[in-house]
Design a protein around this motif. Structure first.
Motif, short mmCIF file in Angstrom:
data_model
loop_
_atom_site.label_atom_id
_atom_site.label_comp_id
_atom_site.label_asym_id
_atom_site.label_seq_id
_atom_site.Cartn_x
_atom_site.Cartn_y
_atom_site.Cartn_z
N PRO A 11 -15.09 3.53 -15.65
CA PRO A 11 -15.85 2.83 -14.54
C PRO A 11 -15.05 3.20 -13.22
CG PRO A 11 -15.12 1.39 -16.19
CD PRO A 11 -14.29 2.65 -16.48
N ASP A 12 -15.70 2.78 -12.10
CA ASP A 12 -15.19 2.92 -10.74
C ASP A 12 -13.86 2.14 -10.35
OD1 ASP A 12 -16.82 4.99 -9.57
OD2 ASP A 12 -18.56 3.37 -9.67
N GLY A 13 -12.94 2.89 -10.03
CA GLY A 13 -11.39 2.00 -9.59
C GLY A 13 -10.65 1.97 -10.88
N ALA A 14 -10.91 2.72 -11.88
CA ALA A 14 -10.11 2.76 -13.13
C ALA A 14 -8.92 3.68 -12.85
CB ALA A 14 -10.69 3.47 -14.40
N GLY A 15 -8.69 4.29 -11.88
CA GLY A 15 -7.30 5.02 -11.88
C GLY A 15 -7.44 6.77 -12.16
N LYS A 16 -8.66 7.15 -12.42
CA LYS A 16 -8.85 8.42 -12.88
C LYS A 16 -8.23 9.62 -11.95
CE LYS A 16 -13.50 8.07 -12.73
NZ LYS A 16 -12.93 8.75 -11.29
N SER A 17 -8.53 9.48 -10.84
CA SER A 17 -8.02 10.57 -9.81
C SER A 17 -6.27 10.65 -9.83
CB SER A 17 -8.42 10.37 -8.29
OG SER A 17 -9.82 10.29 -8.61
N LEU A 52 -25.03 14.46 -0.16
CA LEU A 52 -26.32 13.84 -0.43
C LEU A 52 -26.31 12.81 -1.30
CD1 LEU A 52 -28.53 17.01 -0.52
CD2 LEU A 52 -28.41 15.44 1.47
N ILE A 53 -25.87 12.82 -2.32
CA ILE A 53 -25.67 11.83 -3.61
C ILE A 53 -24.83 10.47 -3.03
CG2 ILE A 53 -24.93 11.40 -5.97
CD1 ILE A 53 -25.08 14.02 -6.46
N LEU A 54 -23.80 10.71 -2.73
CA LEU A 54 -23.02 9.54 -2.42
C LEU A 54 -23.34 8.75 -0.90
CD1 LEU A 54 -19.64 10.57 -3.93
CD2 LEU A 54 -21.50 9.36 -4.89
N ASP A 55 -23.89 9.50 -0.14
CA ASP A 55 -24.08 8.93 1.24
C ASP A 55 -24.66 7.77 1.18
OD1 ASP A 55 -24.62 8.41 4.01
OD2 ASP A 55 -25.10 10.55 4.46
N PRO A 56 -24.03 6.47 1.56
CA PRO A 56 -24.54 5.23 1.57
C PRO A 56 -26.00 4.85 2.46
CG PRO A 56 -22.33 5.06 2.16
CD PRO A 56 -22.47 6.62 2.24
N ALA A 57 -26.06 5.91 3.48
CA ALA A 57 -27.47 5.95 4.24
C ALA A 57 -28.46 6.23 3.49
CB ALA A 57 -27.22 6.85 5.27
N HIS A 58 -28.33 6.90 2.46
CA HIS A 58 -29.59 7.56 1.48
C HIS A 58 -29.98 6.39 0.49
CE1 HIS A 58 -28.14 11.78 2.48
NE2 HIS A 58 -28.71 11.39 3.42
N LYS A 59 -30.29 5.11 0.98
CA LYS A 59 -30.59 4.12 0.17
C LYS A 59 -32.19 4.33 -0.44
CE LYS A 59 -27.92 0.62 2.67
NZ LYS A 59 -26.92 0.82 1.84
N GLU A 60 -32.94 5.26 0.09
CA GLU A 60 -34.12 5.34 -0.42
C GLU A 60 -34.23 6.31 -1.44
OE1 GLU A 60 -33.62 8.83 2.79
OE2 GLU A 60 -32.85 6.78 2.26
N GLU A 156 -20.81 3.11 -5.48
CA GLU A 156 -19.76 1.93 -5.64
C GLU A 156 -20.23 0.75 -5.04
OE1 GLU A 156 -15.85 4.74 -5.21
OE2 GLU A 156 -16.66 3.95 -3.57
N GLN A 157 -21.41 0.91 -4.16
CA GLN A 157 -21.90 -0.10 -3.58
C GLN A 157 -22.85 -1.03 -4.48
OE1 GLN A 157 -23.69 0.90 0.33
NE2 GLN A 157 -21.73 1.29 1.14
N LYS A 158 -23.25 -0.46 -5.51
CA LYS A 158 -24.31 -1.06 -6.50
C LYS A 158 -23.64 -2.36 -7.09
CE LYS A 158 -26.64 3.29 -7.73
NZ LYS A 158 -28.24 2.80 -7.61
N GLY A 159 -24.33 -3.30 -7.48
CA GLY A 159 -23.96 -4.47 -7.89
C GLY A 159 -23.37 -4.70 -9.22
N THR A 160 -22.52 -5.92 -9.23
CA THR A 160 -21.78 -6.00 -10.56
C THR A 160 -22.59 -5.91 -11.73
OG1 THR A 160 -20.52 -7.52 -9.27
CG2 THR A 160 -19.99 -7.67 -11.59
N ASP A 161 -23.81 -6.15 -12.01
CA ASP A 161 -24.49 -6.04 -13.07
C ASP A 161 -24.33 -4.68 -13.53
OD1 ASP A 161 -24.65 -8.77 -13.38
OD2 ASP A 161 -26.89 -8.83 -12.57
#
Length: 212
Positions: A11-17, A52-60, A156-161
């Motif tokens: 999961p995101d934040g797990a410390g992989k990097s 392109l994939i990760l840019d928060p501006a690309h909500k569409e 990463e901005q997606k919801g907890t569910d």
């Protein structure tokens, strides 16, 4: 002889990097040839797709586009960087691979997992890791780490569910592939996590050296 392909998932934040970097430092000290790379990205073309994939501006961005962009980035990465390194006998350390697409785009987005597998089979030419270290931790802990770190990307901005669903998907992947995947407790401190990883890696490396 073909090298070893090792991926890091979770999961995101797990410390992989952090753990990829620590294993890189270990291989450098031991003078074992390796490359360190990541997904999405790893090549100039793949990095442009990553933006392109990760840019928060690309909500569409629709879910199917997300799937195909990840696969396109991965295809370029595999053929331009990963396979050439493996053909030289190098160890390849990669931060995320196909398991992430199954968890995030397949299960997480509610898309057909078999379709995700077929798309990625085509994109990678059937390449699979020799070992995957799956670092697991609760979503709430990962969220705290990400929020404290820096600005969150589109995924990463997606919801907890969504992130809870992704975490469970990773755990299911471990249950289905525990011959390849080593599950690591991400709630331990950095050195304890690395101890667990290096213990498994040294056994993997010894077996590889005996058979090559």
């Amino acid at each position: 002889m073909k090298g070893l392909f090792i991926t890091f998932e979770g999961p995101d934040g797990a410390g992989k990097s952090t753990q990829v970097q620590k294993l890189s430092e270990y291989l450098t000290r031991e003078e074992i040839p390796f490359i360190h790379t990541r997904e999405p990205g790893g090549t100039e073309i793949s990095d442009q797709i990553r933006s392109l994939i990760l840019d928060p501006a690309h909500k569409e961005m629709v879910d199917e586009t997300e799937v195909l962009l990840y696969a396109a980035s991965r295809s370029q990465h595999v053929k331009e960087k990963i396979i050439p390194a493996l053909d030289k006998g190098y160890i390849v350390l990669c931060d995320r691979f196909v398991d992430a697409s199954i968890a995030y785009q397949g299960v997480g987005l509610g898309l057909d997992v078999e379709t995700i597998k077929v798309i990625n089979e085509f994109a990678t030419g059937g390449l699979s890791p020799d070992r995957s270290y799956m670092i697991d931790l609760p979503v709430s802990v990962g969220k705290e780490r990400m929020t404290a770190r820096n600005q969150l990307d589109r995924i990463e901005q997606k919801g907890t569910d969504y992130h809870e669903t992704v975490r469970q998907a990773f755990l299911e992947l471990y249950e289905q592939n525990n011959d390849r995947i080593t599950l690591v407790n991400g709630e331990k401190n950095v050195e304890e996590i690395f101890h667990d990883i290096i213990k498994d890696f040294t056994t993997l490396w010894d077996n590889y050296c005996r058979n090559n």
